[in-house]
Enzyme design. Structure first.
Site, PDB file in Angstrom:
ATOM      1  CB  CYS A   1       3.143   4.818   9.236  1.00  0.00           C
ATOM      2  SG  CYS A   1       2.009   4.339   7.940  1.00  0.00           S
TER       3      CYS A   1
ATOM      4  CG  HIS B   1       5.910   2.152   6.151  1.00  0.00           C
ATOM      5  ND1 HIS B   1       4.845   2.945   6.538  1.00  0.00           N
ATOM      6  CD2 HIS B   1       6.933   3.012   5.909  1.00  0.00           C
ATOM      7  CE1 HIS B   1       5.216   4.218   6.541  1.00  0.00           C
ATOM      8  NE2 HIS B   1       6.474   4.289   6.160  1.00  0.00           N
TER       9      HIS B   1
ATOM     10  CG  HIS C   1       1.561   2.168   4.590  1.00  0.00           C
ATOM     11  ND1 HIS C   1       1.857   1.557   5.797  1.00  0.00           N
ATOM     12  CD2 HIS C   1       0.998   1.212   3.814  1.00  0.00           C
ATOM     13  CE1 HIS C   1       1.475   0.287   5.743  1.00  0.00           C
ATOM     14  NE2 HIS C   1       0.945   0.060   4.543  1.00  0.00           N
TER      15      HIS C   1
ATOM     16  CG  HIS D   1      -2.554   5.508   0.542  1.00  0.00           C
ATOM     17  ND1 HIS D   1      -1.270   5.994   0.697  1.00  0.00           N
ATOM     18  CD2 HIS D   1      -3.332   6.600   0.311  1.00  0.00           C
ATOM     19  CE1 HIS D   1      -1.275   7.314   0.582  1.00  0.00           C
ATOM     20  NE2 HIS D   1      -2.511   7.711   0.336  1.00  0.00           N
TER      21      HIS D   1
END
Ligand SMILES: [Zn+2]
Ligand SMILES: [Zn+2]
Ligand SMILES: [Zn+2]
Length: 302
Positions: free
Chosen positions: A41, A86, A135, A137
């Site tokens: 990631c 994460h 992750h 966002h």
């Protein structure tokens, strides 16, 4: 970079962005097309060198970080990483972290506003909701204007204002509060409710009580309140539907007549032929009133 193409008969806009087939895919949303492997990631802390340079972060040792999208749909397309964690998202964070995210949204909306651009902030969680990165966002796109729903809403809001000398959304949230059944949560500055013409079951809208066209005009008290109410709505989905894939988006305009708001949809089903072939949404799991009752019962104490 994508380009807009329009159906000549219906005017439906599409962004043609085939470059994005190269992007990383952690959720499987696009892997069936690309056959992509699952890479490390690059939104995690320590991977900053793998992303473009930050456009915004809350402090040097960042808790929230925004940077240009490596696979942009349009010239202004950014990513806002919700935290270094994460797996955790707004439903799990403390209040302070959620305030940081709202401030990042505000910073990007204000920045693009200063460039005379309109902004859409949106969040995809899970492969069914279109996310390719696990992750948590949000994404930001900005342009001189957007075709599609925003343009239609703006046109209808003007018509509504001319007919009734009133704001559609100001009237909507008051009607929802009066209906009682459709209200999911009412705070000092916001009303979260099930819209009376919800397209999919459990679609939700969050409307600020203060009439402001532009999200960029929110004040400190609204930031503080939104950092509780927005995660509250996400938690209500999480607890009602076993952590579903979901989307939310901020609709905002720089000028009147408009009233910024946030829309939410949980992915409890996929698009069918009526949605795709006729542009007719099918809400077959709950009435707006049932949706309001179920989600208000699941809305956390904030
Ligand atoms: Zn990560
Ligand atoms: Zn209004
Ligand atoms: Zn809207």
């Amino acid at each position: 970079m994508g380009i807009f193409i329009f159906d000549p008969l219906t005017g439906e806009p599409t962004i043609l962005a085939t470059d994005r087939a190269k992007r990383h895919d952690q959720t499987g949303a696009v892997s069936s097309i690309t056959g992509g492997q699952k890479p490390a990631c690059f939104f995690c802390k320590g991977s900053e060198h793998l992303t473009p340079q930050a456009l915004y972060q809350d402090e040097d040792n960042w808790n929230v970080r925004a940077f240009p999208n490596k696979f942009p749909l349009m010239p202004d397309h950014e990513v806002i990483v919700h935290s270094p964690d994460h797996t955790k998202d707004m439903e799990d964070f403390n209040h302070e972290q959620n305030v940081r995210i709202i401030r990042a949204y505000l910073n990007r909306v204000s920045f693009f506003g200063s460039q005379d651009k309109e902004v859409i902030i949106f969040n995809n969680k899970g492969g069914k909701a279109g996310a390719s990165i696990v992750h948590p966002h949000s994404q930001v796109v900005a342009a001189k204007g957007f075709p599609g729903i925003l343009e239609k809403e703006k046109g209808s809001a003007l018509h509504y204002h001319n007919e009734k000398n009133s704001c559609y959304w100001c009237d909507e949230w008051r009607e929802a509060v009066a209906s009682k059944d459709r209200v999911i949560h009412e705070s000092s500055h916001f009303v979260v409710f099930s819209p009376k013409a919800c397209r999919w079951s459990y679609e939700v809208v969050l409307v600020p009580k203060n009439h402001k066209p532009n999200f960029g005009f929110i004040d400190e008290m609204e930031i503080n309140d939104l950092a509780k109410v927005l995660p509250g709505a996400l938690k209500a989905y999480k607890d009602s539907f076993d952590n579903p894939d979901r989307n939310y988006w901020i609709h905002t305009m720089r000028y009147e007549p408009y009233h910024w708001h946030i829309g939410f949809i949980p992915h409890l089903k996929v698009f069918g032929a009526l949605e795709l072939g006729a542009g007719i949404w099918v809400s077959d799991k709950a009435t707006p009133e049932d949706s309001g009752k179920k989600l208000s019962a699941a809305f956390p104490v904030i």
